[in-house]
Scaffold this motif. Structure first.
Motif, PDB file in Angstrom:
ATOM      1  N   LEU A  71       0.830  -1.207   0.000  1.00  0.00           N
ATOM      2  CA  LEU A  71       0.000   0.000   0.000  1.00  0.00           C
ATOM      3  C   LEU A  71       0.861   1.253   0.000  1.00  0.00           C
ATOM      4  O   LEU A  71       0.554   2.231  -0.705  1.00  0.00           O
ATOM      5  CB  LEU A  71      -0.916  -0.015   1.227  1.00  0.00           C
ATOM      6  CG  LEU A  71      -1.804   1.214   1.431  1.00  0.00           C
ATOM      7  CD1 LEU A  71      -2.795   1.382   0.281  1.00  0.00           C
ATOM      8  CD2 LEU A  71      -2.560   1.112   2.762  1.00  0.00           C
ATOM      9  N   ARG A  72       1.956   1.230   0.753  1.00  0.00           N
ATOM     10  CA  ARG A  72       2.849   2.392   0.810  1.00  0.00           C
ATOM     11  C   ARG A  72       3.542   2.621  -0.525  1.00  0.00           C
ATOM     12  O   ARG A  72       3.743   3.766  -0.944  1.00  0.00           O
ATOM     13  CB  ARG A  72       3.883   2.155   1.910  1.00  0.00           C
ATOM     14  CG  ARG A  72       4.950   3.222   2.014  1.00  0.00           C
ATOM     15  CD  ARG A  72       4.358   4.533   2.508  1.00  0.00           C
ATOM     16  NE  ARG A  72       5.387   5.555   2.655  1.00  0.00           N
ATOM     17  CZ  ARG A  72       5.887   6.294   1.677  1.00  0.00           C
ATOM     18  NH1 ARG A  72       5.439   6.113   0.428  1.00  0.00           N
ATOM     19  NH2 ARG A  72       6.794   7.203   1.914  1.00  0.00           N
ATOM     20  N   LEU A  73       3.914   1.567  -1.237  1.00  0.00           N
ATOM     21  CA  LEU A  73       4.628   1.709  -2.500  1.00  0.00           C
ATOM     22  C   LEU A  73       3.709   1.937  -3.691  1.00  0.00           C
ATOM     23  O   LEU A  73       4.198   2.277  -4.773  1.00  0.00           O
ATOM     24  CB  LEU A  73       5.470   0.451  -2.762  1.00  0.00           C
ATOM     25  CG  LEU A  73       6.612   0.177  -1.781  1.00  0.00           C
ATOM     26  CD1 LEU A  73       7.295  -1.136  -2.114  1.00  0.00           C
ATOM     27  CD2 LEU A  73       7.625   1.317  -1.786  1.00  0.00           C
ATOM     28  N   SER A  74       2.432   1.757  -3.526  1.00  0.00           N
ATOM     29  CA  SER A  74       1.506   1.888  -4.655  1.00  0.00           C
ATOM     30  C   SER A  74       1.418   3.343  -5.114  1.00  0.00           C
ATOM     31  O   SER A  74       1.321   4.258  -4.280  1.00  0.00           O
ATOM     32  CB  SER A  74       0.118   1.386  -4.251  1.00  0.00           C
ATOM     33  OG  SER A  74      -0.803   1.566  -5.299  1.00  0.00           O
ATOM     34  N   PRO A  75       1.441   3.585  -6.420  1.00  0.00           N
ATOM     35  CA  PRO A  75       1.317   4.966  -6.904  1.00  0.00           C
ATOM     36  C   PRO A  75      -0.036   5.580  -6.571  1.00  0.00           C
ATOM     37  O   PRO A  75      -0.128   6.760  -6.274  1.00  0.00           O
ATOM     38  CB  PRO A  75       1.513   4.838  -8.426  1.00  0.00           C
ATOM     39  CG  PRO A  75       2.226   3.537  -8.612  1.00  0.00           C
ATOM     40  CD  PRO A  75       1.738   2.649  -7.520  1.00  0.00           C
ATOM     41  N   ASP A  76      -1.107   4.784  -6.619  1.00  0.00           N
ATOM     42  CA  ASP A  76      -2.453   5.254  -6.305  1.00  0.00           C
ATOM     43  C   ASP A  76      -2.991   4.400  -5.162  1.00  0.00           C
ATOM     44  O   ASP A  76      -3.473   3.282  -5.361  1.00  0.00           O
ATOM     45  CB  ASP A  76      -3.353   5.139  -7.542  1.00  0.00           C
ATOM     46  CG  ASP A  76      -4.692   5.831  -7.344  1.00  0.00           C
ATOM     47  OD1 ASP A  76      -4.999   6.234  -6.200  1.00  0.00           O
ATOM     48  OD2 ASP A  76      -5.435   5.959  -8.330  1.00  0.00           O
ATOM     49  N   ARG A  77      -2.915   4.930  -3.935  1.00  0.00           N
ATOM     50  CA  ARG A  77      -3.252   4.123  -2.767  1.00  0.00           C
ATOM     51  C   ARG A  77      -4.746   3.821  -2.677  1.00  0.00           C
ATOM     52  O   ARG A  77      -5.135   2.723  -2.281  1.00  0.00           O
ATOM     53  CB  ARG A  77      -2.777   4.835  -1.504  1.00  0.00           C
ATOM     54  CG  ARG A  77      -1.261   4.978  -1.458  1.00  0.00           C
ATOM     55  CD  ARG A  77      -0.797   5.780  -0.270  1.00  0.00           C
ATOM     56  NE  ARG A  77       0.659   5.958  -0.301  1.00  0.00           N
ATOM     57  CZ  ARG A  77       1.325   6.704   0.563  1.00  0.00           C
ATOM     58  NH1 ARG A  77       0.678   7.350   1.541  1.00  0.00           N
ATOM     59  NH2 ARG A  77       2.646   6.813   0.448  1.00  0.00           N
ATOM     60  N   TRP A  78      -5.579   4.794  -3.030  1.00  0.00           N
ATOM     61  CA  TRP A  78      -7.018   4.539  -2.979  1.00  0.00           C
ATOM     62  C   TRP A  78      -7.418   3.475  -3.990  1.00  0.00           C
ATOM     63  O   TRP A  78      -8.259   2.606  -3.716  1.00  0.00           O
ATOM     64  CB  TRP A  78      -7.799   5.820  -3.233  1.00  0.00           C
ATOM     65  CG  TRP A  78      -7.789   6.764  -2.072  1.00  0.00           C
ATOM     66  CD1 TRP A  78      -7.196   7.984  -2.011  1.00  0.00           C
ATOM     67  CD2 TRP A  78      -8.393   6.543  -0.792  1.00  0.00           C
ATOM     68  NE1 TRP A  78      -7.380   8.563  -0.783  1.00  0.00           N
ATOM     69  CE2 TRP A  78      -8.121   7.690  -0.007  1.00  0.00           C
ATOM     70  CE3 TRP A  78      -9.121   5.502  -0.232  1.00  0.00           C
ATOM     71  CZ2 TRP A  78      -8.569   7.804   1.299  1.00  0.00           C
ATOM     72  CZ3 TRP A  78      -9.569   5.618   1.081  1.00  0.00           C
ATOM     73  CH2 TRP A  78      -9.294   6.756   1.830  1.00  0.00           C
ATOM     74  N   ARG A  79      -6.818   3.526  -5.148  1.00  0.00           N
ATOM     75  CA  ARG A  79      -7.104   2.489  -6.144  1.00  0.00           C
ATOM     76  C   ARG A  79      -6.593   1.138  -5.673  1.00  0.00           C
ATOM     77  O   ARG A  79      -7.222   0.097  -5.913  1.00  0.00           O
ATOM     78  CB  ARG A  79      -6.452   2.863  -7.479  1.00  0.00           C
ATOM     79  CG  ARG A  79      -6.779   1.900  -8.614  1.00  0.00           C
ATOM     80  CD  ARG A  79      -6.202   2.397  -9.930  1.00  0.00           C
ATOM     81  NE  ARG A  79      -6.523   1.488 -11.018  1.00  0.00           N
ATOM     82  CZ  ARG A  79      -5.799   0.413 -11.326  1.00  0.00           C
ATOM     83  NH1 ARG A  79      -4.703   0.134 -10.625  1.00  0.00           N
ATOM     84  NH2 ARG A  79      -6.163  -0.380 -12.322  1.00  0.00           N
ATOM     85  N   PHE A  80      -5.454   1.124  -4.986  1.00  0.00           N
ATOM     86  CA  PHE A  80      -4.928  -0.127  -4.443  1.00  0.00           C
ATOM     87  C   PHE A  80      -5.883  -0.723  -3.427  1.00  0.00           C
ATOM     88  O   PHE A  80      -6.129  -1.937  -3.417  1.00  0.00           O
ATOM     89  CB  PHE A  80      -3.561   0.121  -3.802  1.00  0.00           C
ATOM     90  CG  PHE A  80      -2.908  -1.116  -3.245  1.00  0.00           C
ATOM     91  CD1 PHE A  80      -2.147  -1.943  -4.061  1.00  0.00           C
ATOM     92  CD2 PHE A  80      -3.068  -1.455  -1.906  1.00  0.00           C
ATOM     93  CE1 PHE A  80      -1.554  -3.087  -3.549  1.00  0.00           C
ATOM     94  CE2 PHE A  80      -2.491  -2.600  -1.394  1.00  0.00           C
ATOM     95  CZ  PHE A  80      -1.725  -3.413  -2.210  1.00  0.00           C
ATOM     96  N   VAL A  81      -6.444   0.107  -2.563  1.00  0.00           N
ATOM     97  CA  VAL A  81      -7.401  -0.386  -1.561  1.00  0.00           C
ATOM     98  C   VAL A  81      -8.656  -0.923  -2.236  1.00  0.00           C
ATOM     99  O   VAL A  81      -9.196  -1.966  -1.850  1.00  0.00           O
ATOM    100  CB  VAL A  81      -7.741   0.738  -0.556  1.00  0.00           C
ATOM    101  CG1 VAL A  81      -8.859   0.305   0.380  1.00  0.00           C
ATOM    102  CG2 VAL A  81      -6.495   1.121   0.241  1.00  0.00           C
TER     103      VAL A  81
END
Length: 286
Positions: A71-81
């Motif tokens: 989650l920390r490394l994801s460019p788009d955290r909301w999209r990751f969630v």
């Protein structure tokens, strides 16, 4: 600038997922051992049970840390969630209700999600692993809740494995059945999972046959086209051979030369002179 930063974070996420794949799968095997030992060995002492409990929580904590790092490394955290909501539920489930069975379910979900991301794991391997995992862990889970039930008839690991196999394949002989509420919940989950996995296996086999037939059909069409091209080349070659066998000049010139009995320059052909000399033996003798 933001695009370059997103690209670097995406590359870092990919590297982390690739490097953490095997350690997490090894931890999943460790979790399986820690979960199975107290159930299979009913005489295990408090120290062994405590060590297995600590191991289960440690493995769950490792998968939770993996989720937070991704989650920390994801460019788009909301999209990751949004796209990894099942991972989030698996991480939060044991915190909401710290039951041993929920830790099992959440860890299996996290292992399955990470296994699907591994490029070296093919669909057949994933399905086979899922079937084996459900069979083994379903047996252990139902044995843990049914062994101490007053009216339970699943008392041994062999009985639990037999019941899990008949339940997953939806055969249901009825010789063994769970009697507790939690055991019946496990039975429902095992039935639905078995139906889904058998459907995936059937679809995979059908897709293999279809791909094989299509490949054979393509090969047959290719061979037919090659035979057609070869036939045309043989016909052209025969025409060239017939052309080479034809004498020089056209047919009328050859017939005219034969009628006059002279060569191209009007003189008598050498063959005629030779036949004339051999016609009368001793004619040219002195």
């Amino acid at each position: 600038m933001s695009t370059d930063a997103d690209t670097r974070r995406h590359e870092a996420l990919t590297r982390w997922e690739r490097r953490s794949q095997r350690p997490l799968l090894a931890l999943a095997v460790l979790f399986a051992v820690a979960y199975a030992v107290p159930i299979v060995d009913g005489s295990a002492g408090p120290a062994v049970r405590q060590a297995c409990l600590v191991t289960e929580w440690a493995v769950w904590g490792a998968f939770t840390a993996d989720y937070l790092i991704r989650l920390r490394l994801s460019p788009d955290r909301w999209r990751f969630v949004r796209t990894h909501w099942l991972d989030l539920c698996a991480v939060a489930l044991p915190l909401l209700q710290p039951l041993r069975l929920l830790r099992l379910v959440s860890t299996l979900l996290l292992v399955g999600r990470r296994a699907r991301m591994a490029s070296q794991i093919r669909l057949t391997t994933y399905v086979a692993g899922s079937v084996a995992g459900l069979l083994i862990f379903g047996s252990l889970a139902v044995l843990s809740v049914e062994r101490s039930a007053p009216d339970g008839n699943i008392r041994t690991l062999g009985d639990a494995l037999w019941w899990s196999f008949t339940t997953m394949t939806t055969v249901g002989y009825g010789d063994l059945a769970p009697t507790t509420a939690m055991g019946r919940v496990l039975a429902v989950g095992l039935m639905l999972s078995g139906i889904a996995l058998l459907g995936v296996v059937t679809a995979n086999i059908a897709a293999w046959f279809i791909a094989r037939f299509e490949r054979d059909d393509v090969e047959g069409r290719r061979q037919t086209e090659a035979i057609r091209v070869l036939t045309e080349e043989v016909r052209a070659l025969r025409a060239e051979v017939a052309e080479l066998r034809r004498p020089p000049g056209d047919g009328s010139a050859a017939s005219g030369a034969g009628a006059t009995g002279s060569g191209p320059d009007g003189s008598e052909p050498p063959g005629h002179r030779l036949r004339g000399q051999l016609a009368v033996p001793g004619q040219n003798m002195p």
